[in-house]
Structure formats: C-alpha cells, structure tokens
Write an enzyme that holds these catalytic residues in place. Structure first.
Site: not given
Length: 141
Positions: A105, A128, A60, A57, A108
């Site tokens: 995510c 995607c 984070c 991510c 976060c």
C-alpha cells in the site's frame, strides 16, 4: 482499475510506530501487513467474494482494487488483473529463496501480497493478495 473509480488515499491517521500499528491491527493483520506474512492458501475471507464493490487496505483504508478486476486464479488467494496504480507500489522480494514482486500500500506501506506476470488480459497481471490485508466495501450496502 476503471477510470471512473475515484482515487481515495485512505486515512490520514497512519501510525508512526510499530507499537501504534500493534494497537490498531489484530494479531493476524499485523503479521500480514507489517511483518510481510502470508495467510494460508484457500483460507481468506474474500477468496470467493463475488459482490460488486471496492477493496481497501485493512491498515489505512486506501482503495486498492475494484471488484471488476477480480477473478478466480485458482491460486488460493484473491486475485486481481489490475490495481489502483496510485494506491500501490511494488518492490523486489528475494525472501524464501525466490525472486518475486511484492505489492505494498503506497499510503501506509502495508504488505498486500505479490504480483505475477501470468494473469488474464488486458494486463497479463495477477495481483495475488492476502484477504487479511483487505477490507471490502460492497456497492450493495
């Protein structure tokens, strides 16, 4: 995601406010991760990435996808047939007059993209994902 991949939760210093997110992220990252935007089709940095490694991510640092699950879906965005299920969560997205499943995510809350039921075996899923929402750690480095 492969069982041998350790689960990494990302940084502990996740911002508490949108002002802090604006300071941490670029304008484009903020638009995708926090305002639930979408990068233009076929524009993403990781669309054609072929190296072995992990996708994290961009907000984070949580490990989200393994390169072994990446494939060319022809959709215009990086696609994966599996995800680190401990690092993502999904929710129904009815924006833009359609019903889709949004991928976020878990660490976060950043918007990553969407998951569809038209991917390859063994999962039949197509995650995607916006390149802007990702950082890539190559195994070669």
């Amino acid at each position: 995601m492969a069982d041998e991949t350790p689960v990494e939760s990302g940084r502990d210093d996740v911002p508490d406010s949108e002002d802090e997110w604006r300071e941490r992220l670029s304008e484009e990252e903020y638009e995708i991760l926090r305002a639930r935007g979408t990068e233009p089709k076929f524009s993403g940095e990781y669309l054609d990435e072929k190296d072995d490694g992990s996708y994290r991510c961009a907000g984070c640092g949580a490990v989200l996808f393994d390169s072994e699950t990446k494939y060319d879906s022809g959709s215009g965005w990086p696609a994966f047939y599996d995800a680190n299920q401990d690092a993502i969560e999904t929710r129904t997205d009815t924006r833009h007059g359609m019903r889709r499943i949004e991928v976020l995510c878990r660490n976060c809350g950043g918007h990553l993209g969407h998951v569809f039921e038209d991917g390859p075996e063994p999962t039949g899923k197509r995650y995607c994902i916006n390149s802007v929402a990702l950082d890539f750690d190559s195994d070669a480095e």
